[in-house]
Design an enzyme around this catalytic site. Sequence first.
Site, PDB file in Angstrom:
ATOM      1  N   GLY A 121      51.682  29.709  43.264  1.00  0.00           N
ATOM      2  CA  GLY A 121      52.734  29.482  42.279  1.00  0.00           C
ATOM      3  C   GLY A 121      52.223  29.172  40.875  1.00  0.00           C
ATOM      4  N   TYR A 141      40.001  38.419  29.526  1.00  0.00           N
ATOM      5  CA  TYR A 141      39.969  37.121  29.815  1.00  0.00           C
ATOM      6  C   TYR A 141      38.752  36.521  28.952  1.00  0.00           C
ATOM      7  CZ  TYR A 141      42.288  38.135  34.200  1.00  0.00           C
ATOM      8  OH  TYR A 141      43.210  38.265  35.147  1.00  0.00           O
TER       9      TYR A 141
END
Length: 347
Positions: A214, A65
């Site tokens: 989601g 990241y």
Amino acid sequence: MTTSSLPAIPRVKLGSQGLEVSALGLGCMGMSSFYGPPKDEAEMVKLIRHAVDLGVTLFDTADVYGPHTNEMLVGKALSGIRDKVQIATKFGLVTYPDGRRGIRGDPEHVRASCEASLKRLGIDCIDLYYQHRVDTKTPIEVTVGEMKKLVEEGKVKYLGLSEASPSEIRRAHAVHPITAVQIEWSLWVRDVENGIIPTCRELGIGIVPYGPLGRGFFAGIKHEELADNDIRKLAVPFFQKENLDKNKHLLECVAKLAEQKKCTTNQLALAWVMHKGAGLAVPIPGTTKVANLESNVGAVGVHLTEEEMQALEAAVPMEQVAGTRMAGPMMNSLWHFACSPPLSMPA
């Protein structure tokens, strides 16, 4: 919902090896990369500290990241309160000088990655260390064997896997107990319930669902709000505009149920994951906004009946979800591609 009225986040056991964490964690990836440009560091430090004040103790990052900058951010934000939190990070996804990406699980890389993560995080020991993706060129027994040495040396407390198949989980667990498996799990990604969830329940391994909203869909994220370099726009077919348009009715159905429940849509979707994984799962929704963080924490106070759970699942039928969760070569690193036969994905 004001901060003072937010529910207390309970502490739970993650897996059966002794790790105790908050029932809701915080995914930190989007603060530094993949979901658009890096966010203001000072603001993200404040957000992470606020999460601690709200009762969040599990913070998730990875060396890829940034790369590297997210670990540095997390380390800075949690400096001085190390005894209050559990830090999880990952290794295995690599970016080469020419821009290519790959996966490494060889012992040399495992050890070098751990040493580098410890330095960036500014800590002596990583609470939960994941293999980010399984390296098909290195037997998982070899990778976990080196991870086991890190535990024995006191550099890591607990071991985890991310996007590993049931058979890979079993093979790894035979070398050293696996505490947690990180996997995408939400109302519109439920294939894990057919193999990974039963395997982890059997072996006493916890689940850390990433993308439990989601990847923002159930928080109402719109295609036009995505930056041009947002991975969801570039590599997640769910978020292609035509698919978002098709999936819009799913969000509307969940929103109606949330209105009946007197909570927000994101709280209801997150509560579903927490209820579905009760006693097993600790979701790590990510956010870069204080309001969203507080709203997500509010999901801890949303309790669902079996009838409400069934209504939610009926509102998001898997066969009606347009798109898949990854595209192209990235799909090859996901757990179901290691299964035989591979599981089908919604078209």
